[in-house]
Design a protein around this motif. Structure first.
Motif, PDB file in Angstrom:
ATOM      1  N   ALA A 177       0.828  -1.203   0.000  1.00 50.45           N
ATOM      2  CA  ALA A 177       0.000   0.000   0.000  1.00 50.45           C
ATOM      3  C   ALA A 177       0.867   1.260   0.000  1.00 50.45           C
ATOM      4  N   GLU A 178       1.887   1.284   0.840  1.00 48.33           N
ATOM      5  CA  GLU A 178       2.756   2.468   0.916  1.00 48.33           C
ATOM      6  C   GLU A 178       3.555   2.636  -0.369  1.00 48.33           C
ATOM      7  N   ILE A 179       4.029   1.519  -0.943  1.00 48.88           N
ATOM      8  CA  ILE A 179       4.798   1.607  -2.185  1.00 48.88           C
ATOM      9  C   ILE A 179       3.926   2.136  -3.318  1.00 48.88           C
ATOM     10  N   LEU A 180       2.684   1.651  -3.398  1.00 48.19           N
ATOM     11  CA  LEU A 180       1.777   2.118  -4.450  1.00 48.19           C
ATOM     12  C   LEU A 180       1.467   3.603  -4.284  1.00 48.19           C
ATOM     13  N   ASN A 181       1.329   4.046  -3.045  1.00 45.11           N
ATOM     14  CA  ASN A 181       1.117   5.478  -2.812  1.00 45.11           C
ATOM     15  C   ASN A 181       2.309   6.288  -3.315  1.00 45.11           C
ATOM     16  N   SER A 182       3.519   5.773  -3.088  1.00 46.29           N
ATOM     17  CA  SER A 182       4.721   6.459  -3.564  1.00 46.29           C
ATOM     18  C   SER A 182       4.766   6.473  -5.087  1.00 46.29           C
ATOM     19  N   VAL A 183       4.391   5.356  -5.721  1.00 45.87           N
ATOM     20  CA  VAL A 183       4.333   5.290  -7.182  1.00 45.87           C
ATOM     21  C   VAL A 183       3.359   6.331  -7.718  1.00 45.87           C
ATOM     22  N   PHE A 184       2.193   6.399  -7.105  1.00 45.23           N
ATOM     23  CA  PHE A 184       1.170   7.355  -7.541  1.00 45.23           C
ATOM     24  C   PHE A 184       1.680   8.783  -7.401  1.00 45.23           C
ATOM     25  N   ARG A 185       2.332   9.094  -6.281  1.00 42.82           N
ATOM     26  CA  ARG A 185       2.819  10.460  -6.061  1.00 42.82           C
ATOM     27  C   ARG A 185       3.862  10.851  -7.101  1.00 42.82           C
ATOM     28  N   SER A 186       4.721   9.902  -7.456  1.00 44.07           N
ATOM     29  CA  SER A 186       5.755  10.204  -8.453  1.00 44.07           C
ATOM     30  C   SER A 186       5.129  10.538  -9.801  1.00 44.07           C
ATOM     31  N   VAL A 187       4.172   9.720 -10.227  1.00 45.66           N
ATOM     32  CA  VAL A 187       3.528   9.965 -11.522  1.00 45.66           C
ATOM     33  C   VAL A 187       2.716  11.258 -11.470  1.00 45.66           C
ATOM     34  N   HIS A 188       2.038  11.497 -10.352  1.00 37.95           N
ATOM     35  CA  HIS A 188       1.245  12.718 -10.202  1.00 37.95           C
ATOM     36  C   HIS A 188       2.137  13.953 -10.319  1.00 37.95           C
ATOM     37  N   THR A 189       3.294  13.923  -9.682  1.00 40.57           N
ATOM     38  CA  THR A 189       4.209  15.056  -9.748  1.00 40.57           C
ATOM     39  C   THR A 189       4.779  15.225 -11.149  1.00 40.57           C
ATOM     40  N   LEU A 190       5.130  14.124 -11.802  1.00 43.83           N
ATOM     41  CA  LEU A 190       5.629  14.194 -13.175  1.00 43.83           C
ATOM     42  C   LEU A 190       4.576  14.790 -14.108  1.00 43.83           C
ATOM     43  N   LYS A 191       3.329  14.411 -13.901  1.00 46.35           N
ATOM     44  CA  LYS A 191       2.243  14.947 -14.723  1.00 46.35           C
ATOM     45  C   LYS A 191       2.150  16.463 -14.558  1.00 46.35           C
TER      46      LYS A 191
ATOM     47  N   PHE B  91      -5.053   5.196 -13.812  1.00 44.09           N
ATOM     48  CA  PHE B  91      -4.973   3.754 -13.573  1.00 44.09           C
ATOM     49  C   PHE B  91      -4.374   3.464 -12.199  1.00 44.09           C
ATOM     50  N   LEU B  92      -3.295   4.171 -11.855  1.00 42.54           N
ATOM     51  CA  LEU B  92      -2.633   3.929 -10.573  1.00 42.54           C
ATOM     52  C   LEU B  92      -3.534   4.273  -9.396  1.00 42.54           C
ATOM     53  N   ASP B  93      -4.398   5.250  -9.578  1.00 42.77           N
ATOM     54  CA  ASP B  93      -5.321   5.616  -8.510  1.00 42.77           C
ATOM     55  C   ASP B  93      -6.243   4.450  -8.179  1.00 42.77           C
ATOM     56  N   GLU B  94      -6.705   3.761  -9.205  1.00 46.93           N
ATOM     57  CA  GLU B  94      -7.550   2.582  -8.983  1.00 46.93           C
ATOM     58  C   GLU B  94      -6.736   1.427  -8.408  1.00 46.93           C
ATOM     59  N   LEU B  95      -5.502   1.324  -8.846  1.00 45.32           N
ATOM     60  CA  LEU B  95      -4.642   0.239  -8.359  1.00 45.32           C
ATOM     61  C   LEU B  95      -4.374   0.384  -6.867  1.00 45.32           C
ATOM     62  N   ARG B  96      -4.077   1.585  -6.425  1.00 49.06           N
ATOM     63  CA  ARG B  96      -3.778   1.763  -5.006  1.00 49.06           C
ATOM     64  C   ARG B  96      -5.026   1.678  -4.134  1.00 49.06           C
ATOM     65  N   ARG B  97      -6.200   1.841  -4.737  1.00 51.45           N
ATOM     66  CA  ARG B  97      -7.444   1.679  -3.984  1.00 51.45           C
ATOM     67  C   ARG B  97      -7.848   0.214  -3.848  1.00 51.45           C
ATOM     68  N   GLY B  98      -7.053  -0.667  -4.443  1.00 50.14           N
ATOM     69  CA  GLY B  98      -7.337  -2.089  -4.343  1.00 50.14           C
ATOM     70  C   GLY B  98      -8.336  -2.599  -5.353  1.00 50.14           C
ATOM     71  N   ALA B  99      -8.663  -1.771  -6.368  1.00 48.54           N
ATOM     72  CA  ALA B  99      -9.645  -2.202  -7.362  1.00 48.54           C
ATOM     73  C   ALA B  99      -9.045  -3.138  -8.392  1.00 48.54           C
ATOM     74  N   ILE B 100      -7.727  -3.267  -8.397  1.00 48.36           N
ATOM     75  CA  ILE B 100      -7.040  -4.094  -9.399  1.00 48.36           C
ATOM     76  C   ILE B 100      -6.045  -4.984  -8.675  1.00 48.36           C
ATOM     77  N   SER B 101      -5.956  -6.244  -9.116  1.00 47.92           N
ATOM     78  CA  SER B 101      -4.982  -7.162  -8.523  1.00 47.92           C
ATOM     79  C   SER B 101      -3.615  -6.926  -9.155  1.00 47.92           C
ATOM     80  N   LEU B 102      -2.593  -6.996  -8.321  1.00 49.72           N
ATOM     81  CA  LEU B 102      -1.228  -6.718  -8.762  1.00 49.72           C
ATOM     82  C   LEU B 102      -0.466  -8.016  -8.960  1.00 49.72           C
ATOM     83  N   ASP B 103       0.230  -8.142 -10.090  1.00 51.40           N
ATOM     84  CA  ASP B 103       1.102  -9.295 -10.326  1.00 51.40           C
ATOM     85  C   ASP B 103       2.347  -8.821 -11.068  1.00 51.40           C
ATOM     86  N   ASN B 104       3.280  -9.754 -11.291  1.00 52.97           N
ATOM     87  CA  ASN B 104       4.545  -9.378 -11.920  1.00 52.97           C
ATOM     88  C   ASN B 104       4.361  -8.917 -13.361  1.00 52.97           C
ATOM     89  N   ALA B 105       3.380  -9.493 -14.059  1.00 55.27           N
ATOM     90  CA  ALA B 105       3.129  -9.070 -15.434  1.00 55.27           C
ATOM     91  C   ALA B 105       2.682  -7.611 -15.480  1.00 55.27           C
TER      92      ALA B 105
END
Length: 671
Positions: A44-58, A79-93
């Motif tokens: 959860a914390e890592i996904l939040n960090s991912v989202f913040r990075s993309v948000h700032t880049l945008k 897409f990342l916003d939905e991912l960090r909300r748990g609406a999407i399952s995360l895998d290596n692919a």
């Protein structure tokens, strides 16, 4: 309206440089976070960090006039916003796709900043295809901003509309590094201003005014062909924290006449600076304590300088000597502090190899764990930048030549997963950086065979393992039976050695067949100033790096001409006379010589000189073109009286002696 392809706004070069650096850091953080997702941790914390990075880049990309980057990042952010909300399952692919999206953003930034229209068109065409892969994970996801190039007119194209825009910036805007006018300047790309009126109703009384807070707002009447969303994109980065109202008004009463670039520039003051083709400069983040130390030392220097002027007027010899001593101490401290500002830990560089090793695993199918140690070891920033490419090649080499497949490792009694280790530390006054693997080790038989086939070695000569290992640094040398996209062309190891030697460093190899290989780069602490040891041979002066000097010995008897070794405490040490090549007029053979014993790695050599002149601090100057490739010298300096002195490359001298002795041995065996 400005084209969505290339950047048209003029930006202060210093702001653009800051943007480059922060974007690079955000991309590195984004990559590190995505790789960490595969390793586990607080998802959860890592996904939040991912989202913040993309948000700032945008947001920053839109602000600085890079619309293609901002558009792609905007859709990825959704897409990342939905991912960090748990609406999407995360895998290596999915992580692999996100890493490709990160690389796409990096390519977009590079193309937009370079105004490379051809590359940008290709990237804008491939962006939607990349995002489409995410639809499989979120069927309702529809990219809306990152659209492929089209010949169709954009929405509202040719339809001039009149907008009223009310802006009330948040009070902490300055603290986040924003300038209200920069938003207005960027908005000018969308159309023509009919009215710009400041809103100062929030301005407090003078006694309560805080200069670090923003109380300003604007009311703007804008005539534009842009859509509502395109106009609001200018404020995307602050939309959540500031009050932004956009209202469509009636159509303009007069036909719109597009302003020329010159007219547009004259309507409001332009940002200072030149166009986007600015010179790239390297910068560094500095610990505030280091800066405080520097400022304090400069203050002390000013005080002592004033004291020196006072003492000189009073003709106080003792007081003047004391002041000079204080000045000398402060100057030494200033030197150390200034050099320390350029020192950065190598750990950040090590972490950049996580992605490389991951991608190589995918290509080769081999299992590898990457470890790093000594990340806190500090090197000169310029040294770190210049050894990055050599490190990349050595890691790729370890993956391709050292680590074998899981089946082969298992058959050899090894764990199926191989290990590559990056480490750094201090040794003999130098920095070492090691790349180790637990693979097959160097195949000395195969290397020697290839060297003989190429005429680099003789079949009737017994070479040591170290001599055989050095063959791999020759240009074009390779033992690979086939060429892959990782290695096999014989390009790289010669570049590694050349780049390290250009830094006054050296490369050592330790390898055991079936156990693994270690490449050790020995590097100087800094490239600017060294503590030197001055000697004279004839009329020439030489400087040795002080940390490589072991001892000085006076010779009581002459050494036979042609001697290659000298006995020091019953140990044979290679011997070299620095008077070589000098005329009798420059060198008096009857003068008693002194020996300076120096060490480079595990090797020692004794240098014969006429005089030992002691320690000095040396500012390194580059050599002229005539001497740049000479193996004995790594630079030059000027002495206090203006005379030049060459800085000896001890490693280069050691290797030259080894080659000379090897050639003599071959000649004697032939005779």
């Amino acid at each position: 309206m400005a084209s969505a392809g290339l950047k048209t706004m003029q930006i202060d070069p210093s702001l653009l440089q800051t943007y480059r650096e922060e974007s690079s850091e955000l991309l590195e953080r984004l990559e590190a976070d995505l790789l960490q997702l595969e390793k586990g941790g607080d998802v959860a914390e890592i996904l939040n960090s991912v989202f913040r990075s993309v948000h700032t880049l945008k947001g920053t990309s839109a602000m600085f006039g890079f619309p293609a980057t901002g558009a792609f990042a905007h859709d990825l952010e959704t897409f990342l916003d939905e991912l960090r909300r748990g609406a999407i399952s995360l895998d290596n692919a999915l992580t692999e796709i996100l890493l490709q999206c990160r690389d796409h953003i990096a390519s977009l930034l590079q193309s937009e900043e370079a105004s490379d229209e051809a590359a940008l068109m290709r990237l804008r065409a491939s962006g939607p295809q990349l995002l489409t892969q995410l639809v499989a994970y979120m069927p309702g996801f529809q990219p809306t901003h990152c659209l492929p190039p089209t010949d169709q007119p954009a929405p509202n194209s040719g339809q001039m509309r009149r907008w009223k825009l009310t802006l009330r910036f948040e009070e902490d805007l300055f603290r986040y590094g924003f300038d209200p006018y920069s938003f207005i300047h960027y908005l000018r790309k969308s159309g023509e201003f009919e009215l710009v009126r400041p809103l100062i109703d929030r301005l407090p009384d003078l006694e309560e005014l805080n200069a670090q807070k923003c109380y300003t707002g604007f009311e703007i009447i804008l005539n534009s062909e842009a859509s509502e969303e395109e106009i609001l994109d200018a404020f995307d980065f602050i939309r959540d924290s500031s009050k932004i109202e956009l209202t469509a008004l009636e159509n303009p009463a007069v036909p719109h006449i597009a302003a020329s670039p010159a007219q547009a520039e004259s309507s409001t003051p332009a940002l200072t600076g030149t166009d986007e083709k600015t010179e790239r400069r390297s910068s560094i983040r500095v610990d505030s304590e280091k800066l405080d130390r520097l400022v304090n030392l400069i203050g002390e220097l000013v005080v002592q300088g004033s004291n020196a002027r006072l003492r000189s007027g009073e003709n106080d010899g003792a007081g003047m000597a004391e002041t000079v001593e204080s000045l000398t101490r402060i100057i030494d401290d200033l030197r150390e502090t200034a050099l320390d500002l350029r020192m950065v830990p190598i750990g950040e560089t090590f972490r950049r190899f996580d992605r490389l090793v991951r991608d190589l695993q995918t290509k080769t199918g081999r299992r590898v764990r990457l470890f790093y140690e000594g990340g806190e070891t500090e090197l000169d920033k310029n040294v770190i930048e210049r050894i990055f490419d050599p490190l990349v090649h050595l890691v790729r080499n370890a993956m391709d030549h050292g680590i074998r497949s899981a089946e082969e490792r298992s058959a050899a009694g090894k764990p199926e997963t191989g290990t590559i280790r990056l480490s750094a530390g201090h040794r003999h006054g130098q920095i070492y950086v090691e790349i180790s693997d637990d693979g097959e080790g160097l195949n000395t038989e195969r290397i020697l065979q290839k060297a003989i086939e190429r005429g680099l070695a003789r079949s009737d000569v017994a070479y040591s393992d170290d001599e055989i290992h050095r063959f791999i640094f020759l240009p074009g040398f390779s033992t690979a039976s086939s060429v892959t996209d990782i290695s096999g062309r014989g390009v790289g190891m010669d570049v590694v050695l050349r780049e390290v030697q250009s830094l006054r460093g050296s490369v050592e190899i330790e390898s055991r067949k079936g156990e693994g290989t270690t490449f050790r780069l020995l590097l100087p602490l800094t490239l600017a100033i060294i503590d030197g040891f001055l000697v004279r041979a004839g009329s020439a002066f030489f400087v040795l790096p002080l940390d490589l000097v072991e001892e000085c010995v006076d010779l009581e008897h002459a050494i036979d001409e042609g001697s290659r070794f000298i006995s020091l405490r019953n140990e044979a040490v290679p011997f070299f006379d620095l008077n070589i090549g000098q005329s009798d007029a420059e060198h008096d053979a009857s003068t008693r010589l002194s020996l300076v014993v120096v060490r480079s790695g595990s090797d020692r050599i004794a240098l014969a000189v006429d005089a030992i002149l002691g320690e000095l601090q040396t500012v390194i100057k580059p050599l002229g073109r005539l001497f740049q490739k000479h193996p004995w010298f790594s630079g030059a300096t000027l002495l206090g009286d203006g005379r030049p002195a060459c800085i000896l490359n001890v490693r280069g001298l050691v290797e030259w002696l080894e080659r000379r002795q090897s050639r003599r041995g071959e000649l004697q065996r032939t005779l």
